[in-house]
Scaffold this active site. Structure first.
Site, short mmCIF file in Angstrom:
data_model
loop_
_atom_site.label_atom_id
_atom_site.label_comp_id
_atom_site.label_asym_id
_atom_site.label_seq_id
_atom_site.Cartn_x
_atom_site.Cartn_y
_atom_site.Cartn_z
N TYR A 179 44.95 39.39 41.81
CA TYR A 179 44.13 38.64 41.41
C TYR A 179 44.77 37.51 40.73
O TYR A 179 44.37 37.18 39.74
CB TYR A 179 42.83 39.20 40.75
CG TYR A 179 42.19 40.37 41.22
CD1 TYR A 179 41.20 40.24 42.02
CD2 TYR A 179 42.74 41.71 40.83
CE1 TYR A 179 40.38 41.52 42.48
CE2 TYR A 179 42.06 42.67 41.69
CZ TYR A 179 41.09 42.78 42.49
OH TYR A 179 40.52 43.88 42.85
N GLU B 20 46.21 37.03 45.86
CA GLU B 20 44.86 36.18 45.50
C GLU B 20 44.04 35.86 46.79
O GLU B 20 44.82 35.38 47.81
CB GLU B 20 45.63 34.87 44.75
CG GLU B 20 44.39 33.81 44.78
CD GLU B 20 43.17 34.07 43.90
OE1 GLU B 20 43.43 34.64 42.89
OE2 GLU B 20 42.00 33.61 44.45
N ASP C 66 43.77 41.35 37.36
CA ASP C 66 42.91 40.32 36.50
C ASP C 66 41.66 40.20 37.58
O ASP C 66 41.56 38.98 37.65
CB ASP C 66 43.73 39.29 36.19
CG ASP C 66 43.08 38.36 35.16
OD1 ASP C 66 41.83 38.48 34.97
OD2 ASP C 66 43.53 37.21 34.95
N CYS D 53 26.80 22.90 14.43
CA CYS D 53 26.47 21.98 15.63
C CYS D 53 25.03 21.69 15.44
O CYS D 53 24.22 22.36 15.30
CB CYS D 53 26.71 22.43 17.28
SG CYS D 53 26.04 21.22 18.34
N CYS E 217 37.51 39.99 32.42
CA CYS E 217 36.49 39.20 31.66
C CYS E 217 35.30 40.02 31.32
O CYS E 217 34.14 39.24 31.20
CB CYS E 217 36.48 37.88 32.44
SG CYS E 217 35.98 37.98 34.01
N GLN F 82 43.45 28.27 33.25
CA GLN F 82 42.78 28.61 32.31
C GLN F 82 42.11 27.59 31.19
O GLN F 82 42.75 26.55 30.79
CB GLN F 82 43.57 29.52 31.53
CG GLN F 82 43.88 30.88 32.22
CD GLN F 82 42.81 31.91 32.05
OE1 GLN F 82 42.07 31.78 31.47
NE2 GLN F 82 43.29 33.10 32.88
N1 SAH Z 1 45.29 35.88 36.96
C1 SAH Z 1 44.69 34.67 36.95
C2 SAH Z 1 43.24 34.25 37.32
C3 SAH Z 1 42.31 35.45 37.42
S1 SAH Z 1 40.48 35.14 37.79
C4 SAH Z 1 44.90 33.93 35.68
O1 SAH Z 1 45.18 34.25 34.58
O2 SAH Z 1 44.89 32.56 35.92
C5 SAH Z 1 40.29 36.13 39.38
C6 SAH Z 1 40.78 35.76 40.55
O3 SAH Z 1 40.55 36.70 41.54
C7 SAH Z 1 40.40 34.43 41.03
O4 SAH Z 1 41.30 33.55 41.28
C8 SAH Z 1 39.52 34.94 42.27
O5 SAH Z 1 39.79 34.06 43.32
C9 SAH Z 1 40.54 36.14 42.60
N2 SAH Z 1 39.82 37.14 43.52
C10 SAH Z 1 38.57 37.40 43.72
N3 SAH Z 1 38.29 38.39 44.50
C11 SAH Z 1 39.51 38.93 45.15
C12 SAH Z 1 40.04 39.83 45.81
N4 SAH Z 1 39.30 40.83 46.29
N5 SAH Z 1 41.25 39.98 45.98
C13 SAH Z 1 42.36 39.08 45.69
N6 SAH Z 1 41.82 38.36 44.77
C14 SAH Z 1 40.50 37.85 44.48
#
Ligand code: SAH
Length: 453
Positions: free
Chosen positions: A314, A335, A383, A74, A410, A285
């Site tokens: 999550y 979630e 997650d 780039c 992540c 995603q």
């Molecule tokens: N598993 C999903 C996204 C994961 S990202 C996928 O693969 O697309 C992490 C997620 O956790 C986010 O959507 C965020 O809103 C949620 N989150 C954050 N803190 C949380 C909690 N204490 N309990 C439940 N969800 C939570």
């Protein structure tokens, strides 16, 4: 005593790298952070900042280059804050990620035996993003739109971004032309005045559908019909155009209100065979190709036979839940964001899936409650966001004692912490699979297979 002085020039060997991809040098055991060099390189640097425990150096010269060093593809790589590993070959960047994960698992998790596989990279690690958010600004009287420069809000414009889909760049070009032609005002962060803030694009990689969102500091845009005509005539892939209203003086990109000016305000895409609706605000995603790779790993590590009750904690918009639903008896997705749960329910309906239930709330509150009421999981997928799992949740999982846990993360540091916790309480961490979801950035995603002893 600090052995280095500001503005002095030194030679050092790069002994390690930070999680952000900076080189770490040592001078008389004193740590120096330097943007640009790669592990094992010998470099000449100028000290630009000295603190009590570390200093920051500027790379002047590479005396001995790493075999993994390449010319960045780039042309704005050195200015732009978008990518941080383009001075490495793709293989070197993947190795960097594997090393970073391994180091965290060993040092923080104290898991010396656990297998960390090589990071799964992309066959073609370019143009992988299905979502672009270009800040719009003015420079020397011209409209610019692109990425923010490193550690600043100056906008670096470039016609072709290597990580964005080429259609995103095309949308950007057309919208910029429209803004110039009709002299539409551009939002100024300092004064809070001016109309256009961001150009956002979202696309379905598998359907070819494109959505354009213009984030504006107002309720309408002059010459709206002409904008719609320009975009849709040149790009038949565009299925929806939306104005997103954001009148707040904030760094948050999107406001809550959407005005649909063309199409239905959403597009669809597939992950595997599952269909998803995507609207301007919904989470999806950003690398759909690697998302499928990641989810397949989750499915493999979950080892489902069709008889299991599964928790997907999550769960976001429920993508993993849907992916697992076919192979499980029942899936519960949890979630905290209400809109995401609404999308998750809609997505389940869209795919005719009826063995999944979505619950809104914090995993660390919902799961202890469910456990008390006698609802238990055989397999749990977590997650969490960067800060990892809450200890209350982990404690509950330890008591509940599911046969298997699949941990998607992540952030290797909080992952390693949580794995260490589980390993001390009756679980065996079997293998860690890093996946490159964001090529050329320093981020890495991991999937971990954990079985109960
Ligand atoms: N598993 C999903 C996204 C994961 S990202 C996928 O693969 O697309 C992490 C997620 O956790 C986010 O959507 C965020 O809103 C949620 N989150 C954050 N803190 C949380 C909690 N204490 N309990 C439940 N969800 C939570």
């Amino acid at each position: 005593m600090v052995p280095v002085k500001k503005n002095e020039v030194y030679k050092t060997e790069i002994v390690g790298m930070t999680h952000q991809g900076q080189g770490v040098g040592r001078i008389e055991n004193f740590t120096i952070f330097i943007d640009g060099p790669i592990k094992q390189e010998e470099v000449e640097i100028k000290i630009i900042k000295v603190n009590k425990n570390y200093a920051v150096g500027k790379l002047l010269n590479i005396i001995k280059a790493s075999p993994g060093r390449v010319e960045p593809l780039c042309e704005v790589y050195n200015k732009c804050g978008g990518c941080s590993l383009q001075h490495m070959s793709y293989q070197a960047a993947l190795n960097f990620k594997t090393d970073m994960v391994t180091e965290n698992i060993r040092r923080i998790g104290k898991l010396n035996e656990v297998v960390v596989h090589d990071t799964i990279g992309m066959e073609n690690p370019f143009n992988y993003r299905n979502k672009a958010q270009y800040p719009v600004g003015k420079s020397k009287g011209e409209v610019v739109a692109g990425f923010y420069a490193k550690k600043s809000h100056d906008i670096v414009d470039c016609a072709e971004c290597l990580i964005q889909h080429s259609l995103s760049d095309k949308v950007k070009l057309i919208v910029k032309g429209f803004l110039e032609k009709h002299k539409i005002t551009i939002y100024d962060e300092a004064t809070g005045k001016g109309l256009v803030r961001h150009i956002m694009t979202r696309m379905g990689f598998n359907t070819g559908e494109v959505m354009v969102v213009l984030v504006i500091n107002g309720k309408n845009i002059p010459h709206q019909d002409k904008l719609v005509k320009m975009l849709t005539q040149e790009m038949p892939q565009i299925k929806s155009i939306v104005l997103n209203v954001n009148t707040a003086k904030t760094n948050i990109i999107l406001g809550n209100k959407n005005i649909i000016v063309f199409g239905e305000g959403r597009i669809t895409d597939y992950i595997g065979k599952f269909k998803f609706n995507i609207s301007p605000l919904s989470f999806f995603q950003v690398n759909p190709v690697q998302t499928e790779v990641l989810y397949k790993k989750v499915l493999e590590y979950a080892g489902l036979t069709g008889e299991e009750t599964v928790f997907d904690l999550y769960c976001g918009i429920g993508t993993i839940s849907l992916f697992l639903s076919e192979s499980a008896k029942r899936v519960y997705g949890v979630e905290v964001v209400e809109e995401a749960i609404r999308d998750a329910k809609e997505n389940a309906k869209l795919n005719d899936i009826d063995n999944v239930e979505f619950i809104v709330g914090e995993a660390e509150r919902i799961i202890p409650d469910m456990y008390k009421k006698g609802v238990k999981a055989d397999v749990v997928v977590v997650d969490p966001p960067r800060k990892g799992c809450d200890e209350v949740l982990l404690d509950t999982l330890v008591s509940m004692a599911p046969d298997r846990i699949v941990y998607v993360s992540c952030n290797p540091a909080t992952l390693a912490r949580d794995l260490g916790f589980l390993a001390e309480r009756g679980f065996e961490v079997l293998e860690v699979q890093p996946v490159d979801m964001f090529p050329w950035s320093s981020h890495v995603e991991c999937v971990v297979k954990i079985y109960r002893n």
